[in-house]
Design an enzyme around this catalytic site. Structure first.
Site, PDB file in Angstrom:
ATOM      1  CB  SER A 205      32.460  -6.515   8.344  1.00  0.00           C
ATOM      2  OG  SER A 205      32.191  -5.139   8.368  1.00  0.00           O
ATOM      3  CG  ASN A 206      33.149  -3.109   4.180  1.00  0.00           C
ATOM      4  OD1 ASN A 206      33.500  -2.064   4.724  1.00  0.00           O
ATOM      5  ND2 ASN A 206      31.881  -3.337   3.859  1.00  0.00           N
ATOM      6  NE  ARG A 207      41.548  -4.728   4.354  1.00  0.00           N
ATOM      7  CZ  ARG A 207      42.211  -5.353   5.327  1.00  0.00           C
ATOM      8  NH1 ARG A 207      42.280  -4.828   6.529  1.00  0.00           N
ATOM      9  NH2 ARG A 207      42.801  -6.503   5.079  1.00  0.00           N
ATOM     10  CB  ALA A 272      31.649   0.243   2.636  1.00  0.00           C
TER      11      ALA A 272
END
Ligand code: CTP
Length: 398
Positions: A205-207, A272
């Protein structure tokens, strides 16, 4: 919403920014509104009621028990009179009272007794603004559809600087005037990160916190749009008046978004979305047997480019998070993905992911506008105003 002929009840509460409120009255009247002013007792320590009487052309009632006011317009009549209640400046105290339904003076009683939309322009010390109590009150008010205008960031009283400045009178007037800019328009927004499974319990995943996309969805709803928000997993509440569709992976995001894109007038891709996902996620949990583990990743589909490539695409807006050459990179994305607009997002220390503030520049084929650095909610309002303007221009309504 044009302010022409609108009946605006302006509440003034006790903050130093009250000195700007007579100018706000003038500017609202210049825009064609009829303005009546109600002051709290502490506001009268900063500006005299006579000043507001002079600029508004109406007497200022002195309080809940003002016999003269009762003869003219009693509070229930005043509550019914208003098309809009605007409180500027709004102190932490009045926000707390409104959030909890207090009605112990004329202004708070009017707010409780009125069905008119409510807008607040907060002004306070930055620590008071960021305190958990004030933020919880803000969130509660926003959930109920109260519009929070600002606050801006900049020099405050007490020689401090930070979020807490009341927006300038002209900014407040513009924000109110544009509040119906997307009435009847269908807006589709993507927000948040995606999770791409590696196995039954792990993911890539991402932030992304989803805050920018949620703020954009909220601002579009405030502007009168019918908003659908396709959201990855985030810890945020659904903004008032927004319909949320929950998704997990890039593939889900693609499917759910494309299924709705044909009905959208405007598409804003703020999610995102993972650019790569594990090629063959394991159905059960991978055990740690080998010293090394390789996970093959494959490209996901680009949701934004797919929406823009539809036969009759909506007005399509993308985001570009960049650390270097922000504008040049964003312009390349605008052109290669055939977007109508792109919001270029400077990411770096204190800006972008997982932060409260952001800095945006919007670009379109033959122009650009710097929206400055501000809290995400403030920037989202500015961005939606700009999108509404370009959308109308493209459709020949401007
Ligand atoms: N986007 C999308 N689908 C993807 C990936 C991105 O819709 N699979 C959208 C995002 O929502 C955002 C924009 O595309 O609006 C971001 O563009 P992108 O080219 O993906 O930017 P970066 O992720 O910054 O890509 P790069 O690594 O090429 O800079």
């Amino acid at each position: 919403m044009s302010l022409e002929g609108k009946r605006i009840l302006l509440g003034v509460t006790g903050g130093i920014a009250a000195y700007k409120s007579p100018d706000l009255v003038r500017r609202l009247r210049d825009a064609g509104a009829d303005v009546r002013v109600v002051m709290t007792a502490s506001a009268q320590q900063f500006v005299a009621p006579l000043t507001f009487q002079a600029v508004s052309g109406h007497a200022v009632p002195e309080g809940l028990w003002d016999p003269a006011a009762a003869m003219g317009m009693a509070h229930i009549e005043l509550a019914r009179w208003a098309d809009l209640i605007l409180i500027a400046p709004a102190t932490a105290e009045v926000m707390a009272k409104l959030a909890h339904g207090h009605a112990d003076d004329l202004l708070t009683t009017l707010c409780l007794a009125s069905e008119a939309p409510l807008a607040l322009a907060p002004a306070m010390n930055r620590v008071m603004w960021t305190s958990p109590a004030t933020q919880a009150n803000r969130a509660l008010l926003e959930q109920r559809g109260t519009r929070i205008l600002g606050p801006g960031i900049g020099p405050l009283a007490e020689a401090e600087s930070g979020p807490g400045r009341m927006l300038e009178p002209l900014e407040i007037v513009v924000a109110l005037a544009e509040s119906g800019a997307l009435a009847g328009v269908n807006v589709l927004v993507t927000a948040g990160p995606t999770r791409e499974p590696i196995d039954a319990v792990r993911y890539v995943s991402n932030r992304s916190s989803g805050r920018m996309g949620y703020a954009v969805a909220a601002a579009a709803a405030q502007a009168g749009a019918k908003v659908t928000l396709v959201s990855g997993p985030v810890e945020l509440t659904v903004p008032a008046g927004v319909e949320r569709v929950n998704v997990e992976t890039a593939a889900d995001m693609y499917r759910e978004t494309l299924a709705r894109a044909k009905d959208a007038d405007i598409f804003i891709g703020a999610a995102a979305i993972a650019d790569y996902a594990p090629a063959n996620p394991a159905a059960s949990k991978i055990k740690k047997k080998t010293p090394e583990l390789e996970v093959a990743l494959i490209r996901t589909q680009d949701v934004l480019a797919a929406v823009a490539a539809l036969e009759k695409p909506p007005f399509t807006v993308g985001f570009a998070a960049e650390t270097d050459d922000v504008e040049a990179n964003a312009r390349t994305k605008l052109e290669t993905k055939r977007l109508d607009m792109i919001a270029a997002n400077r990411v770096g220390p204190g800006l972008g992911f997982e932060t409260e503030n952001n800095a945006l520049t919007v670009l379109w084929r033959d122009g650009k506008k710097d929206l400055g650095e501000a809290p995400k909610r403030v920037l989202a309002t500015r961005l939606v105003e700009e999108i509404a303007r370009r959308y109308r221009a493209k459709n020949g309504n401007d």
